[in-house]
Design an enzyme around this catalytic site. Structure first.
Site, PDB file in Angstrom:
ATOM      1  CE  LYS A  81       9.251 -11.320   0.388  1.00 57.38           C
ATOM      2  NZ  LYS A  81       9.466 -12.108   1.295  1.00 57.38           N
ATOM      3  CD  GLU A 106       8.762 -30.430   2.984  1.00 61.23           C
ATOM      4  OE1 GLU A 106       9.557 -29.441   3.523  1.00 61.23           O
ATOM      5  OE2 GLU A 106       7.933 -30.849   3.920  1.00 61.23           O
ATOM      6  CG  ASP A 125       6.907 -14.516  13.945  1.00 61.69           C
ATOM      7  OD1 ASP A 125       5.659 -14.337  13.390  1.00 61.69           O
ATOM      8  OD2 ASP A 125       7.873 -14.683  13.188  1.00 61.69           O
ATOM      9  CG  HIS A 184     -10.068  -5.800 -21.195  1.00 61.01           C
ATOM     10  ND1 HIS A 184     -10.173  -7.345 -21.091  1.00 61.01           N
ATOM     11  CD2 HIS A 184      -9.842  -5.236 -22.182  1.00 61.01           C
ATOM     12  CE1 HIS A 184      -9.284  -7.281 -21.882  1.00 61.01           C
ATOM     13  NE2 HIS A 184      -9.595  -6.722 -22.934  1.00 61.01           N
TER      14      HIS A 184
HETATM   15  P1  FAD Z   1      10.085 -10.196  14.868  1.00 65.93           P
HETATM   16  O1  FAD Z   1      10.093  -9.102  13.763  1.00 65.93           O
HETATM   17  O2  FAD Z   1      10.849 -11.117  15.470  1.00 65.93           O
HETATM   18  O3  FAD Z   1      10.736  -9.003  16.170  1.00 65.93           O
HETATM   19  C1  FAD Z   1      10.954  -9.212  16.883  1.00 65.93           C
HETATM   20  C2  FAD Z   1      11.826  -8.677  17.952  1.00 65.93           C
HETATM   21  O4  FAD Z   1      12.094  -8.909  19.637  1.00 65.93           O
HETATM   22  C3  FAD Z   1      13.315  -8.726  17.810  1.00 65.93           C
HETATM   23  O5  FAD Z   1      13.548  -7.522  17.007  1.00 65.93           O
HETATM   24  C4  FAD Z   1      13.921  -8.995  18.913  1.00 65.93           C
HETATM   25  O6  FAD Z   1      15.587  -8.452  19.094  1.00 65.93           O
HETATM   26  C5  FAD Z   1      13.249  -8.690  20.280  1.00 65.93           C
HETATM   27  N1  FAD Z   1      13.601  -9.097  20.957  1.00 65.93           N
HETATM   28  C6  FAD Z   1      13.886 -10.689  21.263  1.00 65.93           C
HETATM   29  N2  FAD Z   1      13.612 -10.608  22.780  1.00 65.93           N
HETATM   30  C7  FAD Z   1      14.066  -9.876  23.277  1.00 65.93           C
HETATM   31  C8  FAD Z   1      14.020  -8.936  24.554  1.00 65.93           C
HETATM   32  N3  FAD Z   1      14.108  -9.667  25.468  1.00 65.93           N
HETATM   33  N4  FAD Z   1      15.249  -7.377  24.954  1.00 65.93           N
HETATM   34  C9  FAD Z   1      14.428  -7.221  23.556  1.00 65.93           C
HETATM   35  N5  FAD Z   1      14.052  -7.305  22.151  1.00 65.93           N
HETATM   36  C10 FAD Z   1      13.829  -8.609  22.410  1.00 65.93           C
HETATM   37  N6  FAD Z   1       5.854 -12.725   6.916  1.00 65.93           N
HETATM   38  C11 FAD Z   1       5.555 -11.938   5.664  1.00 65.93           C
HETATM   39  O7  FAD Z   1       4.671 -11.468   6.358  1.00 65.93           O
HETATM   40  N7  FAD Z   1       5.491 -11.882   4.822  1.00 65.93           N
HETATM   41  C12 FAD Z   1       7.443 -11.775   4.445  1.00 65.93           C
HETATM   42  O8  FAD Z   1       7.414 -11.756   3.151  1.00 65.93           O
HETATM   43  C13 FAD Z   1       8.637 -12.540   5.445  1.00 65.93           C
HETATM   44  N8  FAD Z   1       9.274 -12.697   4.814  1.00 65.93           N
HETATM   45  C14 FAD Z   1       9.916 -13.265   5.617  1.00 65.93           C
HETATM   46  C15 FAD Z   1      11.538 -14.224   5.452  1.00 65.93           C
HETATM   47  C16 FAD Z   1      12.153 -14.906   6.506  1.00 65.93           C
HETATM   48  C17 FAD Z   1      13.385 -14.962   5.664  1.00 65.93           C
HETATM   49  C18 FAD Z   1      12.058 -14.613   7.140  1.00 65.93           C
HETATM   50  C19 FAD Z   1      13.255 -15.102   8.481  1.00 65.93           C
HETATM   51  C20 FAD Z   1      10.427 -14.588   8.088  1.00 65.93           C
HETATM   52  C21 FAD Z   1       9.773 -13.474   7.226  1.00 65.93           C
HETATM   53  N9  FAD Z   1       8.615 -13.292   7.815  1.00 65.93           N
HETATM   54  C22 FAD Z   1       7.508 -13.148   6.541  1.00 65.93           C
HETATM   55  C23 FAD Z   1       8.204 -13.923   9.067  1.00 65.93           C
HETATM   56  C24 FAD Z   1       8.436 -12.293   9.760  1.00 65.93           C
HETATM   57  O9  FAD Z   1       9.688 -11.518   9.812  1.00 65.93           O
HETATM   58  C25 FAD Z   1       7.633 -12.439  11.098  1.00 65.93           C
HETATM   59  O10 FAD Z   1       6.354 -12.854  11.041  1.00 65.93           O
HETATM   60  C26 FAD Z   1       7.831 -11.056  11.408  1.00 65.93           C
HETATM   61  O11 FAD Z   1       8.979 -10.659  11.968  1.00 65.93           O
HETATM   62  C27 FAD Z   1       7.174 -11.392  13.240  1.00 65.93           C
HETATM   63  O12 FAD Z   1       6.789  -9.850  13.576  1.00 65.93           O
HETATM   64  P2  FAD Z   1       7.230  -9.643  15.780  1.00 65.93           P
HETATM   65  O13 FAD Z   1       7.474  -8.779  16.079  1.00 65.93           O
HETATM   66  O14 FAD Z   1       6.303 -10.750  16.181  1.00 65.93           O
HETATM   67  O15 FAD Z   1       8.790 -10.169  16.165  1.00 65.93           O
HETATM   68  P1  NAI Z   2       7.966 -23.542   6.276  1.00 67.84           P
HETATM   69  O1  NAI Z   2       6.862 -23.667   8.095  1.00 67.84           O
HETATM   70  O2  NAI Z   2       7.456 -22.153   5.992  1.00 67.84           O
HETATM   71  O3  NAI Z   2       9.016 -24.772   6.137  1.00 67.84           O
HETATM   72  C1  NAI Z   2       9.291 -26.082   6.422  1.00 67.84           C
HETATM   73  C2  NAI Z   2       9.588 -27.302   5.536  1.00 67.84           C
HETATM   74  O4  NAI Z   2       9.845 -27.583   6.420  1.00 67.84           O
HETATM   75  C3  NAI Z   2       7.864 -27.503   5.800  1.00 67.84           C
HETATM   76  O5  NAI Z   2       7.902 -28.151   4.526  1.00 67.84           O
HETATM   77  C4  NAI Z   2       8.519 -29.170   6.560  1.00 67.84           C
HETATM   78  O6  NAI Z   2       7.801 -29.857   6.411  1.00 67.84           O
HETATM   79  C5  NAI Z   2       9.721 -28.937   6.714  1.00 67.84           C
HETATM   80  N1  NAI Z   2      10.648 -29.785   6.901  1.00 67.84           N
HETATM   81  C6  NAI Z   2      10.095 -29.784   9.115  1.00 67.84           C
HETATM   82  N2  NAI Z   2      11.552 -30.209   9.141  1.00 67.84           N
HETATM   83  C7  NAI Z   2      11.591 -30.607   8.144  1.00 67.84           C
HETATM   84  C8  NAI Z   2      13.336 -31.997   7.754  1.00 67.84           C
HETATM   85  N3  NAI Z   2      13.681 -32.521   9.215  1.00 67.84           N
HETATM   86  N4  NAI Z   2      13.257 -32.388   6.753  1.00 67.84           N
HETATM   87  C9  NAI Z   2      13.220 -31.471   5.347  1.00 67.84           C
HETATM   88  N5  NAI Z   2      12.290 -31.107   5.441  1.00 67.84           N
HETATM   89  C10 NAI Z   2      11.690 -30.644   6.785  1.00 67.84           C
HETATM   90  O7  NAI Z   2       9.245 -22.498   7.022  1.00 67.84           O
HETATM   91  P2  NAI Z   2      10.875 -21.811   7.172  1.00 67.84           P
HETATM   92  O8  NAI Z   2      10.260 -21.675   5.181  1.00 67.84           O
HETATM   93  O9  NAI Z   2      11.607 -22.194   7.584  1.00 67.84           O
HETATM   94  O10 NAI Z   2       9.650 -20.552   7.378  1.00 67.84           O
HETATM   95  C11 NAI Z   2       9.628 -20.186   8.580  1.00 67.84           C
HETATM   96  C12 NAI Z   2       8.346 -19.791   8.665  1.00 67.84           C
HETATM   97  O11 NAI Z   2       8.566 -17.849   8.072  1.00 67.84           O
HETATM   98  C13 NAI Z   2       6.877 -19.415   8.423  1.00 67.84           C
HETATM   99  O12 NAI Z   2       6.117 -20.226   9.589  1.00 67.84           O
HETATM  100  C14 NAI Z   2       6.482 -18.095   6.931  1.00 67.84           C
HETATM  101  O13 NAI Z   2       5.189 -17.896   7.365  1.00 67.84           O
HETATM  102  C15 NAI Z   2       7.734 -16.998   7.410  1.00 67.84           C
HETATM  103  N6  NAI Z   2       7.969 -16.722   6.559  1.00 67.84           N
HETATM  104  C16 NAI Z   2       6.795 -16.269   5.253  1.00 67.84           C
HETATM  105  C17 NAI Z   2       7.350 -15.202   4.686  1.00 67.84           C
HETATM  106  C18 NAI Z   2       6.317 -15.189   3.671  1.00 67.84           C
HETATM  107  O14 NAI Z   2       4.728 -14.784   3.659  1.00 67.84           O
HETATM  108  N7  NAI Z   2       6.539 -14.958   2.314  1.00 67.84           N
HETATM  109  C19 NAI Z   2       8.922 -15.535   3.975  1.00 67.84           C
HETATM  110  C20 NAI Z   2       9.764 -16.642   4.657  1.00 67.84           C
HETATM  111  C21 NAI Z   2       9.177 -16.389   6.022  1.00 67.84           C
END
Ligand code: FAD
Ligand code: NAI
Length: 467
Positions: free
Chosen positions: A50, A204, A314, A446
């Site tokens: 972000k 995609e 997750d 508004h």
């Molecule tokens: P995580 O955030 O993955 O945290 C898990 C933690 O567990 C990690 O710190 C890891 O190091 C630790 N861990 C794992 N195994 C062990 C172990 N054995 N011992 C000790 N520690 C351990 N979601 C949104 O809602 N809005 C967004 O804008 C958004 N943007 C995203 C952008 C990107 C690029 C990505 C990759 C994801 C994004 N997400 C977003 C998804 C979001 O990051 C995840 O849904 C969220 O972090 C999940 O939270 P969690 O607590 O389940 O796990």
């Molecule tokens: P995603 O599940 O959103 O999208 C993956 C895309 O890849 C899908 O459209 C799928 O059809 C496509 N795909 C799968 N296999 C493929 C292949 N072999 N070749 C081409 N296309 C293929 O997953 P993404 O974008 O990696 O994000 C992962 C997770 O992180 C999501 O579940 C999302 O919820 C979370 N996230 C959330 C954000 C937010 O809330 N703003 C921002 C970024 C991530």
């Protein structure tokens, strides 16, 4: 040391669960192996992405939009290291905030890898000195999150072939960026690098972008992204990337089979989803069941099949979203403290933080059709909203879906500037079981973009005023 609760992983699920449990008087410890708190979200996910989306959006506006509003500025110059440092400072501030909150709530912190030895026993290998400690506890929460899904045959090196983590710190704007996957990550990070100057091609597998979102919304949004300069290759799969030369050669072919084609790229971003992360956690030895997709299996109270071991975020079923993980953390902590914690999975908003933003809560038309539910739709375009018109940000619309018989709002979908903020009035309405009539009769200030929500609700009964 003996605890009421040990949480493994301090992402949004884990740290929130720990804090809520401590607030309710439980003796709590967390185990985190990353070295900083906040998990994927704060370190390499929501927060850094972000920061870059915000900075790159302003960069693009300064270059293209300021002039039309009579603001004369020289062409903006990109200082990428400074932009990345801005992002890193934001991450650091957030991560330190979690550290402070854990301390404030007297949660004990063990920085190291956690392994479940069985009910009530967690082994920690400390990051600092490699020493192993065994902690005792009444309850264990697995909050270990997720990791990048690999693309078979395409090895991520985080330099030229990157996951989202590498894409958040590219040292140079790639001339040509190929994004594999038109999901949330692909479109958000694709937007960042396109705004900074990359030519972005998104490959995609499916014949649409953003699977899971309302297909009408996805179609309109794709048209907006086309206009911004994205190139989409839908119904296409990547079969390999040749890394030998200076330029990467990405081989793609129609998903249904057909002639292969080669696309050149400086960087390839693999964003095809995420998978639950449980490596090294000892689940097999502890007998904790996982499903075919590697997710920890839980019941409606987040309990695994092993007494005293729970899982959230997750690593379990459901949307991989930070706020879903947080709400599960709160609900579980409350249950463990003898209260009635609960998550309403029908009202979890999802936002794509592009420009314009895409936001959604509740059911899509596709889901309702598949379930055979009769519904009515009210739609209102931002071209007819005074505020977006005067700001010249008219792409998008609001769509409200209500039950045909009861008028209860079943879903809301918005493409528009700050849609991610606007969606919450619909979420609150849905949480209270409100109708489109309730929304239509609520006075909206508004001129605001939110008036489009009210008008879309009025459009359910074909009585919108401004169209
Ligand atoms: P995580 O955030 O993955 O945290 C898990 C933690 O567990 C990690 O710190 C890891 O190091 C630790 N861990 C794992 N195994 C062990 C172990 N054995 N011992 C000790 N520690 C351990 N979601 C949104 O809602 N809005 C967004 O804008 C958004 N943007 C995203 C952008 C990107 C690029 C990505 C990759 C994801 C994004 N997400 C977003 C998804 C979001 O990051 C995840 O849904 C969220 O972090 C999940 O939270 P969690 O607590 O389940 O796990
Ligand atoms: P995603 O599940 O959103 O999208 C993956 C895309 O890849 C899908 O459209 C799928 O059809 C496509 N795909 C799968 N296999 C493929 C292949 N072999 N070749 C081409 N296309 C293929 O997953 P993404 O974008 O990696 O994000 C992962 C997770 O992180 C999501 O579940 C999302 O919820 C979370 N996230 C959330 C954000 C937010 O809330 N703003 C921002 C970024 C991530």
């Amino acid at each position: 040391m003996s605890y009421d609760l040990i949480v493994i992983g301090t992402g949004p699920g884990g740290y929130v669960c720990a804090i809520r449990a401590a607030q309710l008087g439980l003796k709590v410890a967390v185990v985190e192996k990353r070295g900083t708190h906040g998990g994927t979200c704060l370190n390499v996910g929501c927060i850094p992405s972000k920061a870059l989306l915000y900075a790159s959006e302003l960069f693009e506006e300064a270059g293209h939009k300021f002039g039309e509003m009579g603001i004369g500025v020289p062409a903006p110059k990109l200082d990428l290291p400074a932009m990345l440092a801005f992002k890193d400072r934001g991450v650091d501030g957030n991560v330190k905030g979690v550290e402070f909150l854990l301390k404030k709530n007297k949660v004990d912190v063990y920085m190291g890898a956690g392994k479940i030895l069985g009910p009530g026993k967690v082994e920690v290998t400390l990051n600092a000195d490699g020493k192993v400690e065994v902690l005792e506890t009444k309850n264990i929460v697995i909050a270990t999150g997720s990791d990048v899904a690999p693309l078979p045959g395409v090895a991520i090196d985080e330099e030229r072939i990157v996951s989202s983590t590498g894409a958040l710190k590219l040292p140079k704007v790639p001339g040509k960026l190929v994004v594999v996957g038109a999901g949330v990550i692909g479109l958000e990070l694709g937007s960042v690098w396109r705004r900074l100057g990359a030519q972005v091609t998104v490959v995609e597998f499916l014949d649409r972008i953003l699977p899971g979102m309302d297909s009408d919304v996805a179609k309109s949004f794709q048209r907006i992204l086309d206009k911004q300069g994205f190139t989409f290759k839908l119904g296409t799969k990547v079969t390999g990337v040749d890394t030998k030369g200076k330029t990467l050669k990405v081989t793609v072919e129609p998903a249904a089979g057909g002639a292969a084609e080669v696309i050149e790229a400086d960087v390839v971003l693999v964003a095809i989803g995420r998978i639950p992360y449980t490596a090294g956690l000892g689940l097999e030895e502890a007998g904790v069941a996982k499903d075919a997709r590697g997710r920890v299996v839980t019941d409606h109270h987040f309990a695994t099949n092993v007494p005293g071991i729970y899982a959230i975020g997750d690593v379990i079923v459901g949307p991989m979203l930070a706020h879903k993980a947080e709400d599960e953390g709160v609900a579980l902590a409350e249950q463990l403290a003898g209260k009635a914690g609960h998550v309403n999975y029908d009202v979890i908003p999802g936002v794509v933080y592009t420009f314009p933003e895409v936001a959604s809560v509740g059911k899509t038309e596709d889901e309702l059709k598949a379930a055979g539910v009769a519904y009515k739709v009210g739609k209102f375009p931002f071209t007819a909203n005074g505020r977006t018109k005067v700001n010249n940000t008219t792409d998008g619309f609001v769509k409200i879906i209500a039950d045909a018989a009861t008028d209860k709002v079943l879903g809301a979908h918005i493409i528009g500037p700050e849609a991610g903020e606007m969606i919450h009035e619909c979420a609150v309405l849905m949480e209270f079981g409100g109708s489109s009539e309730d929304l239509a009769r609520t006075c909206h200030a508004h001129p605001t973009r939110s008036e489009a929500v009210k008008e879309a609700a009025m459009a359910v009964e074909k009585r919108a005023i401004h169209m």
